[in-house]
Design a protein around this motif. Sequence first.
Motif, PDB file in Angstrom:
ATOM      1  N   MET A   1       0.892  -1.264   0.067  1.00 43.11           N
ATOM      2  CA  MET A   1       0.055  -0.115   0.172  1.00 43.11           C
ATOM      3  C   MET A   1       0.962   1.281   0.051  1.00 43.11           C
ATOM      4  N   SER A   2       0.782   2.211  -0.899  1.00 42.53           N
ATOM      5  CA  SER A   2       1.526   3.326  -1.012  1.00 42.53           C
ATOM      6  C   SER A   2       1.161   4.130   0.488  1.00 42.53           C
ATOM      7  N   SER A   3       2.133   5.195   0.807  1.00 40.99           N
ATOM      8  CA  SER A   3       1.962   5.901   1.969  1.00 40.99           C
ATOM      9  C   SER A   3       0.873   6.831   1.772  1.00 40.99           C
ATOM     10  N   GLU A   4       0.522   7.258   0.697  1.00 37.38           N
ATOM     11  CA  GLU A   4      -0.632   8.316   0.539  1.00 37.38           C
ATOM     12  C   GLU A   4      -1.977   7.853   1.064  1.00 37.38           C
ATOM     13  N   HIS A   5      -2.027   6.287   1.094  1.00 36.89           N
ATOM     14  CA  HIS A   5      -3.314   5.890   1.355  1.00 36.89           C
ATOM     15  C   HIS A   5      -3.325   5.407   2.763  1.00 36.89           C
ATOM     16  N   ILE A   6      -2.393   5.589   3.520  1.00 35.83           N
ATOM     17  CA  ILE A   6      -2.423   5.342   4.948  1.00 35.83           C
ATOM     18  C   ILE A   6      -3.164   6.369   5.755  1.00 35.83           C
ATOM     19  N   LYS A   7      -4.038   5.800   6.625  1.00 33.69           N
ATOM     20  CA  LYS A   7      -4.687   6.797   7.193  1.00 33.69           C
ATOM     21  C   LYS A   7      -3.936   7.401   8.303  1.00 33.69           C
ATOM     22  N   LYS A   8      -4.317   8.817   8.534  1.00 30.51           N
ATOM     23  CA  LYS A   8      -3.561   9.400   9.456  1.00 30.51           C
ATOM     24  C   LYS A   8      -4.254   9.257  10.930  1.00 30.51           C
ATOM     25  N   ARG A   9      -3.480   9.100  12.181  1.00 29.10           N
ATOM     26  CA  ARG A   9      -3.972   8.799  13.245  1.00 29.10           C
ATOM     27  C   ARG A   9      -4.037   9.998  14.214  1.00 29.10           C
ATOM     28  N   ILE A  10      -5.310   9.991  15.023  1.00 33.27           N
ATOM     29  CA  ILE A  10      -5.535  11.185  15.853  1.00 33.27           C
ATOM     30  C   ILE A  10      -5.513  10.600  17.301  1.00 33.27           C
ATOM     31  N   LEU A  11      -4.742  11.079  18.291  1.00 37.65           N
ATOM     32  CA  LEU A  11      -4.899  10.683  19.705  1.00 37.65           C
ATOM     33  C   LEU A  11      -5.715  11.921  20.280  1.00 37.65           C
ATOM     34  N   ILE A  12      -6.918  11.310  21.325  1.00 37.79           N
ATOM     35  CA  ILE A  12      -7.709  12.622  21.655  1.00 37.79           C
ATOM     36  C   ILE A  12      -7.489  12.169  23.354  1.00 37.79           C
ATOM     37  N   ALA A  13      -7.277  13.244  24.126  1.00 35.41           N
ATOM     38  CA  ALA A  13      -7.376  12.744  25.441  1.00 35.41           C
ATOM     39  C   ALA A  13      -8.171  13.920  26.069  1.00 35.41           C
ATOM     40  N   GLY A  14      -9.077  13.468  27.114  1.00 32.09           N
ATOM     41  CA  GLY A  14      -9.875  14.406  27.641  1.00 32.09           C
ATOM     42  C   GLY A  14     -11.167  13.671  28.609  1.00 32.09           C
ATOM     43  N   ASP A  15     -12.276  14.537  28.910  1.00 35.18           N
ATOM     44  CA  ASP A  15     -13.275  14.318  29.708  1.00 35.18           C
ATOM     45  C   ASP A  15     -14.226  13.226  28.865  1.00 35.18           C
ATOM     46  N   VAL A  16     -14.336  12.177  29.032  1.00 37.51           N
ATOM     47  CA  VAL A  16     -15.155  11.269  28.537  1.00 37.51           C
ATOM     48  C   VAL A  16     -16.600  10.989  29.001  1.00 37.51           C
ATOM     49  N   MET A  17     -17.803  11.425  28.508  1.00 36.25           N
ATOM     50  CA  MET A  17     -19.044  11.135  28.931  1.00 36.25           C
ATOM     51  C   MET A  17     -19.852  10.550  28.173  1.00 36.25           C
ATOM     52  N   LEU A  18     -21.212  10.235  28.548  1.00 38.45           N
ATOM     53  CA  LEU A  18     -22.088   9.526  27.895  1.00 38.45           C
ATOM     54  C   LEU A  18     -23.353  10.624  28.094  1.00 38.45           C
ATOM     55  N   ASP A  19     -23.695  11.091  26.531  1.00 43.89           N
ATOM     56  CA  ASP A  19     -25.054  11.688  26.542  1.00 43.89           C
ATOM     57  C   ASP A  19     -26.222  11.177  26.254  1.00 43.89           C
ATOM     58  N   ARG A  20     -27.054  11.160  27.223  1.00 45.32           N
ATOM     59  CA  ARG A  20     -28.392  10.397  27.030  1.00 45.32           C
ATOM     60  C   ARG A  20     -29.539  11.399  26.918  1.00 45.32           C
ATOM     61  N   TYR A  21     -30.369  11.258  25.832  1.00 48.06           N
ATOM     62  CA  TYR A  21     -31.572  11.988  25.541  1.00 48.06           C
ATOM     63  C   TYR A  21     -32.934  11.098  25.665  1.00 48.06           C
ATOM     64  N   TRP A  22     -33.768  11.770  26.505  1.00 46.64           N
ATOM     65  CA  TRP A  22     -34.902  11.160  26.656  1.00 46.64           C
ATOM     66  C   TRP A  22     -36.122  12.150  25.813  1.00 46.64           C
ATOM     67  N   PHE A  23     -36.679  11.641  24.969  1.00 43.06           N
ATOM     68  CA  PHE A  23     -37.702  12.471  23.922  1.00 43.06           C
ATOM     69  C   PHE A  23     -38.990  11.993  24.309  1.00 43.06           C
ATOM     70  N   GLY A  24     -39.941  13.109  24.369  1.00 44.95           N
ATOM     71  CA  GLY A  24     -41.330  12.613  24.823  1.00 44.95           C
ATOM     72  C   GLY A  24     -42.429  13.835  24.512  1.00 44.95           C
ATOM     73  N   GLU A  25     -43.596  13.525  24.640  1.00 43.29           N
ATOM     74  CA  GLU A  25     -44.659  14.502  24.574  1.00 43.29           C
ATOM     75  C   GLU A  25     -44.955  15.315  25.783  1.00 43.29           C
ATOM     76  N   VAL A  26     -45.285  16.700  25.296  1.00 44.33           N
ATOM     77  CA  VAL A  26     -45.517  17.497  26.664  1.00 44.33           C
ATOM     78  C   VAL A  26     -47.134  17.885  26.165  1.00 44.33           C
ATOM     79  N   ASN A  27     -47.898  17.565  27.070  1.00 40.02           N
ATOM     80  CA  ASN A  27     -49.342  17.683  26.748  1.00 40.02           C
ATOM     81  C   ASN A  27     -49.959  18.358  28.226  1.00 40.02           C
ATOM     82  N   ARG A  28     -49.214  18.549  29.225  1.00 46.42           N
ATOM     83  CA  ARG A  28     -49.907  19.217  30.368  1.00 46.42           C
ATOM     84  C   ARG A  28     -48.789  19.783  31.430  1.00 46.42           C
ATOM     85  N   ILE A  29     -49.190  20.512  32.290  1.00 47.35           N
ATOM     86  CA  ILE A  29     -48.362  20.996  33.247  1.00 47.35           C
ATOM     87  C   ILE A  29     -48.701  20.285  34.529  1.00 47.35           C
ATOM     88  N   SER A  30     -47.575  19.931  35.387  1.00 46.64           N
ATOM     89  CA  SER A  30     -47.724  19.107  36.500  1.00 46.64           C
ATOM     90  C   SER A  30     -48.477  19.775  37.449  1.00 46.64           C
TER      91      SER A  30
END
Length: 312
Positions: A1-30
Amino acid sequence: MSSEHIKKRILIAGDVMLDRYWFGEVNRISPEAPVPVVRVERREERLGGAANVALNAVALDVDVGLMGVVGDDEPAHSIKRLLENAGITSYLSCDTQISTIIKLRVIGRQQQLVRIDFEERPTELVLKDKLNRFNTLLSTCDVVIFSDYAKGSLVNVTTMIEAARNAGKLVLVDPKGSDFTRYAGATLLTPNKSELKQVIGEWYSEEELTAKAQKLRQELRLEALLLTRSEEGMTLYTENDIVNVPAMAREVFDVSGAGDTVIATLAVMMANGMPMKDAVVIANRAGGIVVGKLGTATVSREELFPGEAVSN
């Protein structure tokens, strides 16, 4: 494989988290309090924080390794599964003393109604381990990104930047907090307006902003400082130049994660040899696309370069 086809590599360091989304209907006030009642109909889990930076980078066809700290719990397993599905190499450290960081967003009628954060800071022993692992991984990457959300994973960032620069790597930092001296020596910092104001104070003209930004850039020995300015676009400050790039967003739907997209795109373009000024223009385009999507999202090469020949 020629060098121009080799993918570049990125190293990422930092604060890892999970994003949770709860989708729903809003039809009334509590009856218990003046708040909407959301009847949850659908749930989603997405990679957040530094993991979202990794997801944005891998979407642009590079190899990505991710370093961070998670707990020994179910959200950590979700993150690892999502990373594996995306083709991101996980170098996550497990801290049994903490819970994995979660951001839970409740969405009703296409609007975010509330966000609930669960977070604890990593312990020292795990952070020391992470630093040793970082040093061993440096030789395998072309560019390093530090994604700082001020959650405690990057307390050793000064040492890590120094090691990366000594290894001849490009170092990009998405900063947080009022003390940027910890990022001294990086190639490029990408603060937004509110983050920069915490460090240099208010400005009342472009001339004053330029003087303060350039002073900070020189003091921190940065090659460049990129100020992301929402509807005002971006401004790149280097030793010889100031480049203003106007905003490109057609419609702003959700700004969450836009900074992740910008720094990931910059890193990928620069890893592939694109000059920094040109990379900023592409990153600005990517930011403009991603704010038109709901929640933390990514941008594909096809969206960035429509009509681009496949056999580039």
